[in-house]
Design a protein around this motif. Structure first.
Motif, short mmCIF file in Angstrom:
data_model
loop_
_atom_site.label_atom_id
_atom_site.label_comp_id
_atom_site.label_asym_id
_atom_site.label_seq_id
_atom_site.Cartn_x
_atom_site.Cartn_y
_atom_site.Cartn_z
N ALA A 139 0.83 -1.20 0.00
CA ALA A 139 0.00 0.00 0.00
C ALA A 139 0.86 1.25 0.00
O ALA A 139 0.54 2.26 -0.65
N ASN A 140 1.97 1.22 0.71
CA ASN A 140 2.84 2.39 0.82
C ASN A 140 3.76 2.55 -0.38
O ASN A 140 4.03 3.68 -0.80
N ILE A 141 4.25 1.46 -0.94
CA ILE A 141 5.14 1.61 -2.09
C ILE A 141 4.38 2.16 -3.28
O ILE A 141 4.91 2.95 -4.08
N PHE A 142 3.11 1.79 -3.44
CA PHE A 142 2.30 2.37 -4.50
C PHE A 142 2.11 3.87 -4.27
O PHE A 142 2.13 4.66 -5.22
N SER A 143 1.94 4.27 -3.02
CA SER A 143 1.70 5.68 -2.72
C SER A 143 2.93 6.54 -2.95
O SER A 143 2.80 7.75 -3.16
N THR A 144 4.13 5.94 -2.89
CA THR A 144 5.33 6.75 -3.14
C THR A 144 5.36 7.31 -4.56
O THR A 144 5.97 8.35 -4.80
N VAL A 145 4.68 6.64 -5.49
CA VAL A 145 4.63 7.14 -6.87
C VAL A 145 3.90 8.48 -6.91
O VAL A 145 4.36 9.45 -7.52
#
Length: 309
Positions: free
Chosen positions: A189-195
């Motif tokens: 969930a967080n790695i997607f949000s870094t984009v």
């Protein structure tokens, strides 16, 4: 009376139910009554106000070459490459693991698998923790997510204990895999949000697609290599009455073991130690450290928050 075919029918029907909810309840951010002004401003932060009397210039698109010229793209893609395969390994191989190591059939493993996926619901903390770092600790969004991801990256290390402690009861690896799965979903969930934190709106779909492709490649590699490793472990690392299997049965060096081979040996009174346990230990170890490696490389590529204009 209901065979395996009904599993596909029921899950397929739930997909149509979910699609109905999506069609009737989804609204664009500026139309949704639960999106407040602060959230809408954040979503539209890369949109510049254009005077009404001026004609807006065509928005420049991100080419693939430009996307790959940014370290942020490589950081996201590497993070997906290293970690997506771990989740898909647990998803695809856990039933086979319970069957191979604990001799469970599909009926016996149903409840442990149900419990395992219930545990993954703990991943909901993946949304709360970075928010805490941003709102309570004053971090920027990227730093808050990276700190949360580092914490989540330590939980899969429990997989190192799945095999050693699994001799006590199969529930230990079930709980460990469940916790590792929850940590993955929180990480994901967080790695997607870094984009969205680093790239402008017009590039998010492309960068996400690049990362998804990298994750798919990583998933293919770990699942394919796991199957090859397990086939090798069955033959090369198994023993029968303390003697290496291939030394006792050299005719199977270049041939596949017959179905039920180990079961028949055990029925005959032979003491069989299946080498597949070592194979699972190797893959669990890879999955355990994958997140820390991914986080370290991502942090090295993008040490500080830098928005791309």
């Amino acid at each position: 009376a209901m065979g395996w075919e009904w599993a596909f029918i029921i899950i397929g029907a739930l997909g149509f139910f979910w699609m109905g909810l999506w069609v009737f309840y989804y609204k664009k951010p500026h139309e949704h009554h639960k999106v407040n002004e602060h959230e809408l401003t954040y979503i539209n932060q890369d949109h510049q106000e254009i005077p009404v009397e001026e004609s807006p210039a065509p928005e420049k698109k991100f080419s693939f070459r430009e996307c790959f010229s940014h370290r942020q793209t490589w950081a996201f893609a590497f993070g997906k490459f290293m970690t997506d395969g771990v989740w898909w390994f647990f998803l695809f191989w856990t039933p086979a693991y319970l069957s191979s190591v604990y001799q469970m059939d599909s009926t016996q493993s149903a409840f442990p698998l149900f419990v395992l996926y219930v545990i993954t619901l703990l991943s909901i903390i993946g949304g709360w923790l970075p928010k805490y770092f941003v709102e309570k600790r004053g971090m920027n969004a990227y730093s808050g997510r990276m700190k949360a991801m580092l914490i989540f990256a330590f939980f899969p290390l429990l997989a190192l204990l799945a095999q050693p402690l699994g001799s006590i009861t199969y529930w230990i690896p079930v709980f460990i895999i469940g916790i590792a799965g929850a940590a993955h979903q929180a990480w994901s969930a967080n790695i997607f949000s870094t984009v969205g934190d680093m790239f402008p709106k017009k590039a998010i779909a492309t960068i996400t697609g690049i990362g998804g492709m990298a994750g798919g490649i990583g998933s293919f590699i770990i699942n394919k290599s796991s199957g090859v490793l397990f086939d090798h472990a069955h033959k090369a690392w198994s023993t029968v009455n303390g003697t290496p299997l291939l030394e006792k049965y050299p005719q199977y060096i270049n041939e596949r073991l017959p179905d039920g081979f180990f079961e028949d040996l055990k029925k005959s009174g032979a003491v069989v130690v299946d080498g597949i346990d070592k194979g699972y230990m190797i893959i669990f170890s890879i999955g355990a450290v994958a997140y820390l490696i991914a986080w370290g490389v991502m942090k090295a590529l993008v040490p500080k928050y830098k928005e791309i204009k």
